[in-house]
Design a protein around this motif. Structure first.
Motif, PDB file in Angstrom:
ATOM      1  N   ALA A   1       0.958  -1.270  -0.013  1.00 52.98           N
ATOM      2  CA  ALA A   1       0.204  -0.064   0.026  1.00 52.98           C
ATOM      3  C   ALA A   1       0.745   1.232  -0.103  1.00 52.98           C
ATOM      4  N   ILE A   2       2.018   1.331   0.730  1.00 53.96           N
ATOM      5  CA  ILE A   2       2.913   2.396   1.038  1.00 53.96           C
ATOM      6  C   ILE A   2       3.420   2.620  -0.501  1.00 53.96           C
ATOM      7  N   ALA A   3       3.792   1.493  -1.024  1.00 57.26           N
ATOM      8  CA  ALA A   3       4.521   1.579  -2.277  1.00 57.26           C
ATOM      9  C   ALA A   3       3.684   2.266  -3.312  1.00 57.26           C
ATOM     10  N   SER A   4       2.553   2.355  -3.570  1.00 54.76           N
ATOM     11  CA  SER A   4       1.422   2.987  -4.233  1.00 54.76           C
ATOM     12  C   SER A   4       1.679   4.488  -4.062  1.00 54.76           C
ATOM     13  N   HIS A   5       2.475   4.866  -3.162  1.00 54.25           N
ATOM     14  CA  HIS A   5       2.311   6.388  -2.857  1.00 54.25           C
ATOM     15  C   HIS A   5       0.974   7.254  -2.608  1.00 54.25           C
ATOM     16  N   LEU A   6       0.032   6.355  -2.470  1.00 55.60           N
ATOM     17  CA  LEU A   6      -1.209   6.921  -2.052  1.00 55.60           C
ATOM     18  C   LEU A   6      -1.090   7.237  -0.453  1.00 55.60           C
ATOM     19  N   ALA A   7      -2.055   7.832   0.211  1.00 55.45           N
ATOM     20  CA  ALA A   7      -2.089   7.992   1.609  1.00 55.45           C
ATOM     21  C   ALA A   7      -2.849   6.608   2.046  1.00 55.45           C
ATOM     22  N   VAL A   8      -2.103   6.422   3.040  1.00 54.99           N
ATOM     23  CA  VAL A   8      -2.556   5.021   3.732  1.00 54.99           C
ATOM     24  C   VAL A   8      -3.041   5.165   5.111  1.00 54.99           C
ATOM     25  N   VAL A   9      -4.312   4.631   5.467  1.00 54.37           N
ATOM     26  CA  VAL A   9      -4.620   4.857   6.642  1.00 54.37           C
ATOM     27  C   VAL A   9      -5.006   3.363   7.320  1.00 54.37           C
ATOM     28  N   VAL A  10      -4.575   2.921   8.527  1.00 51.91           N
ATOM     29  CA  VAL A  10      -4.842   1.740   8.853  1.00 51.91           C
ATOM     30  C   VAL A  10      -5.858   1.738  10.184  1.00 51.91           C
ATOM     31  N   VAL A  11      -6.929   1.139  10.188  1.00 53.06           N
ATOM     32  CA  VAL A  11      -8.203   0.877  11.214  1.00 53.06           C
ATOM     33  C   VAL A  11      -7.749  -0.188  11.692  1.00 53.06           C
ATOM     34  N   THR A  12      -7.545  -0.015  13.282  1.00 53.39           N
ATOM     35  CA  THR A  12      -7.241  -1.222  13.740  1.00 53.39           C
ATOM     36  C   THR A  12      -7.711  -1.182  15.442  1.00 53.39           C
ATOM     37  N   THR A  13      -7.080  -2.051  16.100  1.00 55.28           N
ATOM     38  CA  THR A  13      -7.415  -1.984  17.583  1.00 55.28           C
ATOM     39  C   THR A  13      -6.237  -1.879  18.500  1.00 55.28           C
ATOM     40  N   ASP A  14      -6.390  -1.711  19.937  1.00 54.00           N
ATOM     41  CA  ASP A  14      -5.372  -1.564  20.651  1.00 54.00           C
ATOM     42  C   ASP A  14      -4.241  -2.721  20.475  1.00 54.00           C
ATOM     43  N   ALA A  15      -4.844  -3.883  20.121  1.00 56.75           N
ATOM     44  CA  ALA A  15      -3.991  -4.876  19.948  1.00 56.75           C
ATOM     45  C   ALA A  15      -2.943  -4.916  18.979  1.00 56.75           C
ATOM     46  N   LEU A  16      -3.403  -4.274  17.968  1.00 56.95           N
ATOM     47  CA  LEU A  16      -2.445  -4.186  16.719  1.00 56.95           C
ATOM     48  C   LEU A  16      -2.074  -2.840  16.265  1.00 56.95           C
ATOM     49  N   ALA A  17      -2.155  -1.955  17.294  1.00 56.96           N
ATOM     50  CA  ALA A  17      -1.934  -0.732  16.977  1.00 56.96           C
ATOM     51  C   ALA A  17      -0.427  -0.381  16.735  1.00 56.96           C
ATOM     52  N   ASP A  18       0.512  -1.073  17.708  1.00 61.96           N
ATOM     53  CA  ASP A  18       1.854  -0.842  17.627  1.00 61.96           C
ATOM     54  C   ASP A  18       2.504  -1.371  16.520  1.00 61.96           C
ATOM     55  N   THR A  19       1.927  -2.648  16.039  1.00 61.88           N
ATOM     56  CA  THR A  19       2.132  -3.344  14.741  1.00 61.88           C
ATOM     57  C   THR A  19       2.139  -2.442  13.507  1.00 61.88           C
ATOM     58  N   ALA A  20       0.904  -1.601  13.490  1.00 57.20           N
ATOM     59  CA  ALA A  20       0.592  -0.896  12.452  1.00 57.20           C
ATOM     60  C   ALA A  20       1.500   0.341  12.402  1.00 57.20           C
ATOM     61  N   ARG A  21       1.953   0.778  13.576  1.00 56.11           N
ATOM     62  CA  ARG A  21       2.807   2.088  13.599  1.00 56.11           C
ATOM     63  C   ARG A  21       4.262   1.620  13.532  1.00 56.11           C
ATOM     64  N   ARG A  22       4.597   0.486  13.071  1.00 59.05           N
ATOM     65  CA  ARG A  22       5.973   0.351  12.734  1.00 59.05           C
ATOM     66  C   ARG A  22       6.006   0.412  11.322  1.00 59.05           C
ATOM     67  N   HIS A  23       4.923   0.683  10.547  1.00 62.21           N
ATOM     68  CA  HIS A  23       4.988   0.836   9.164  1.00 62.21           C
ATOM     69  C   HIS A  23       4.445   2.296   8.654  1.00 62.21           C
ATOM     70  N   VAL A  24       3.392   2.835   9.515  1.00 63.97           N
ATOM     71  CA  VAL A  24       3.057   4.027   9.122  1.00 63.97           C
ATOM     72  C   VAL A  24       3.026   5.125  10.600  1.00 63.97           C
ATOM     73  N   ALA A  25       3.030   6.315  10.087  1.00 68.21           N
ATOM     74  CA  ALA A  25       2.927   7.350  11.192  1.00 68.21           C
ATOM     75  C   ALA A  25       1.469   7.036  12.305  1.00 68.21           C
ATOM     76  N   SER A  26       2.115   7.431  13.355  1.00 71.06           N
ATOM     77  CA  SER A  26       0.880   7.261  14.185  1.00 71.06           C
ATOM     78  C   SER A  26      -0.323   8.225  13.949  1.00 71.06           C
ATOM     79  N   ARG A  27      -0.508   9.314  13.174  1.00 72.49           N
ATOM     80  CA  ARG A  27      -1.393   9.794  12.782  1.00 72.49           C
ATOM     81  C   ARG A  27      -2.264   9.098  11.770  1.00 72.49           C
ATOM     82  N   ASP A  28      -1.555   8.103  10.960  1.00 76.32           N
ATOM     83  CA  ASP A  28      -2.394   7.429  10.147  1.00 76.32           C
ATOM     84  C   ASP A  28      -2.888   5.924  10.765  1.00 76.32           C
ATOM     85  N   VAL A  29      -2.913   6.029  12.076  1.00 81.52           N
ATOM     86  CA  VAL A  29      -3.502   4.829  12.524  1.00 81.52           C
ATOM     87  C   VAL A  29      -4.664   5.054  13.608  1.00 81.52           C
ATOM     88  N   VAL A  30      -5.751   4.499  13.224  1.00 82.92           N
ATOM     89  CA  VAL A  30      -7.180   4.781  13.790  1.00 82.92           C
ATOM     90  C   VAL A  30      -7.385   3.684  14.762  1.00 82.92           C
TER      91      VAL A  30
END
Length: 203
Positions: free
Chosen positions: A42-71
């Protein structure tokens, strides 16, 4: 900079069909995880990326995208005023990028979808209100929605997702040479097949 469609990666489900310990999205896949591989494309597309997740996976998501892009949403089954599920996840992701010219909905358990596929589906939104990737005539993901559907997308709730919108508006299939649009990781057997595909030498 001109606004473009955004990719909404859905990673708030429980993954209940996956039998092994740990969430399916955190399972190892190559040098990363299932979710990490999905996000890398998704990041390689150079489109904006938003990850919608839960507390359990939020840190995993933040390893790849900025915190502001994790809902971060409550886990499914948490008491509250909202009918949590895929529909609510889509609504939350769309609301996080209201200025986008459209939104591509991509499940986090689809690590084989290529960045070129995301761009092709996004481009088709210039001419169609609803688009989706297909491979050899078989419908897959991502599914794209044009900006004109914003007010309907942000009111979705429950677990039905956006099926009613896809049925209500003319949907355009974008044929891609990407079998990954049909491959998700629901079970341990699915994950093993994806690992074997990744390990196989390129033709």
């Amino acid at each position: 900079m001109k606004s473009r469609p955004a990719v909404i990666v859905l990673a708030a489900g429980t993954g209940s069909r996956f039998g092994a310990p740990g969430h399916k999205l955190t399972q190892r896949l190559g040098s990363s995880s299932v979710l990490g591989a999905t996000l890398r494309h998704a990041i390689a597309s150079h489109l904006a990326v938003v990850v919608v997740t839960t507390d359990a996976l939020a840190d995993t998501a933040r390893r790849h995208v900025a915190s502001r892009d994790v809902v971060v949403l409550p886990s499914v089954g948490t008491p509250g005023p909202h009918r949590l599920g895929m529909g609510y996840s889509i609504a939350a992701g769309v609301a996080a990028r209201p200025d986008a010219t459209g939104w591509l909905v991509l499940p986090g358990d689809m690590p084989m979808v290529q960045n070129t596929t995301l761009l092709a589906v996004a481009a088709a939104l210039d001419h169609h209100p609803v688009t989706y990737a297909q491979h050899r005539g078989r419908r897959g993901h991502p599914v794209g929605f044009g900006a004109e559907l914003y007010s309907e997308l942000v009111t979705l709730s429950g677990d039905e997702g956006a099926r009613r919108l896809v049925a209500r508006y003319p949907a355009h299939g974008v044929e891609v040479d990407d079998p990954g649009v049909l491959i998700d990781v629901d079970t341990e057997a699915d994950l093993e097949r994806v690992r074997q595909v990744q390990a196989a030498p390129a033709p």
